[in-house]
Design an enzyme around this catalytic site. Sequence first.
Site, PDB file in Angstrom:
ATOM      1  N   LYS A  51     -59.783 -67.415 -98.831  1.00 42.74           N
ATOM      2  CA  LYS A  51     -61.233 -67.240 -99.484  1.00 42.74           C
ATOM      3  C   LYS A  51     -60.962 -66.500-100.814  1.00 42.74           C
ATOM      4  O   LYS A  51     -61.925 -66.720-101.672  1.00 42.74           O
ATOM      5  CB  LYS A  51     -62.093 -66.334 -98.571  1.00 42.74           C
ATOM      6  CG  LYS A  51     -62.808 -66.909 -97.319  1.00 42.74           C
ATOM      7  CD  LYS A  51     -63.503 -68.078 -97.663  1.00 42.74           C
ATOM      8  CE  LYS A  51     -64.378 -68.493 -96.218  1.00 42.74           C
ATOM      9  NZ  LYS A  51     -65.482 -69.380 -96.548  1.00 42.74           N
ATOM     10  N   SER A 305     -55.032 -70.085 -91.938  1.00 42.97           N
ATOM     11  CA  SER A 305     -56.122 -69.569 -92.919  1.00 42.97           C
ATOM     12  C   SER A 305     -56.390 -68.182 -93.127  1.00 42.97           C
ATOM     13  O   SER A 305     -57.054 -67.774 -93.971  1.00 42.97           O
ATOM     14  CB  SER A 305     -57.623 -70.388 -92.704  1.00 42.97           C
ATOM     15  OG  SER A 305     -58.161 -69.878 -91.390  1.00 42.97           O
TER      16      SER A 305
END
Length: 505
Positions: A51, A305
């Site tokens: 992110k 992720s």
Amino acid sequence: MAHRYIKKILEARVYDVAVETPLDEARGLSERLNNRVLLKREDLQPVFSFKIRGAYNKMRQLTEEQLACGVVAASAGNHAQGLAMAAKKMGVKATIVMPKTTPELKVNNVRRLGGKVVLHGDAYDDASAYAKALVAEKGMTYVHPFDDPDVIAGQGTIAMEILRQESGPIDAIFVPVGGGGLIAGIAAYVKYLRPETKVIGVEPSEAACLHAALAAGSRVVLPQVGIFADGVAVAQIGENTFELAREYVDEVICVSTDEICAAIKDIYDDTRSICEPAGALGIAGMKKYVAREQCSNQTLIAIDSGANVNFDRLRHIAERSELGEKREVIVAAKIPEKPGSFKKFCTALGKRNITEFNYRYSNDDTAVVFAGIQVKPNNDGRDELLAEIREHLDEVIDLTDDETAKLHVRYMVGGHAPEAVDNEVVYRFEFPERPGALMKFLTKLGGRWNISMFHYRNHGAAAGRVLVGMQVPAQEHSQVQAFLDEIGYEYWDETDNASYQLFLG
């Protein structure tokens, strides 16, 4: 559409704060799946999640006036940490609105990175509404966690790195999906340069917003979202992200909680790192894809992720990983209450190991046992076991896919309710896990009908799981649903659940 994003991805400003993460071979998984399995290690970013890429790239596109007003975002964790770090790097004030259910690990890390944390509401939607109110009230600049072209472009730099790191053919890339920013950026870049490579999204079955949107042909709002994989617990796919996904994503695979837990273990076995549930989606989907397609000798890539997981969640993950790997079957069986019955039950299992066995005397005629049994890691192993047990025993129920059995009953086996407990109805609940929530729940619930059974176990997650029995007279059954709707928590009627009837009813 892709042309516009290719330029934005190539020009994205991410490496002031982000790092180019390695593309590691997962040797154990490669051997087991008979394919070359590569992991894109976004869990190694400074904030342990991809992110940071999108958040920083968006910040770099803002004007001086927008930055001077300060930035604000709503997030349950990873975007919050990425934005806080980006803002600190640029000397900008950042306010992050987080649900009150956000794990303390993530809240503390946002503060450590210099972000101001505002805890509001029990879910992402509550936090998002409050963040947008701050924009209207104070003129702050909103940075969306996924549905923004500059955020999408920042995440797309992952694809740029992958194609540079792996020059040979890539058969498929498996990407976790929440709001869609990650898969939109990756798909746009990969399909432009290597259209033959499949881009496959992976979602939890209980939060499959892209899968639902693709099936409907338009964006939909899920009526209910499970939050085990909290990093992708999104009710509606983004508008920009859906347009890209609809054009460039080949398919979406949905996976269960057990399959996610098994994938976390797979990644740990190969890397000795622990990823968060959302981070393991790629591997979980890849395993399902390989089993379905029976493919071999292909190059398959999964995006790991993120690694922002609370330590106390690992107990629950470990418990469910064997089920997800299809190495354990949970059964309930009735056996005669007489000497030699347990030996007969074990004989029916052959040489398989028993992982769990729960029993308590109930009556002089029949004993009901709850057992976990190791099997070969495939569907045939489960079917073979059930067939063999049923050759020896008349009544056997497979509880392997029964959430009530796995979350509650296995910890409660201890005999049926006494005859004095009549008119019992049973409900399973999820409520926000924050200080005072359990007491509030009990206060509201206990004021109407007598509670005859109660089980709660902390799983280190944002939601508390509760199984409740209540004595409700038959003439008042119609009032129960309206009363529970007033409480406002997700619930399921489990009165007819097989495991409850066998062990607790």
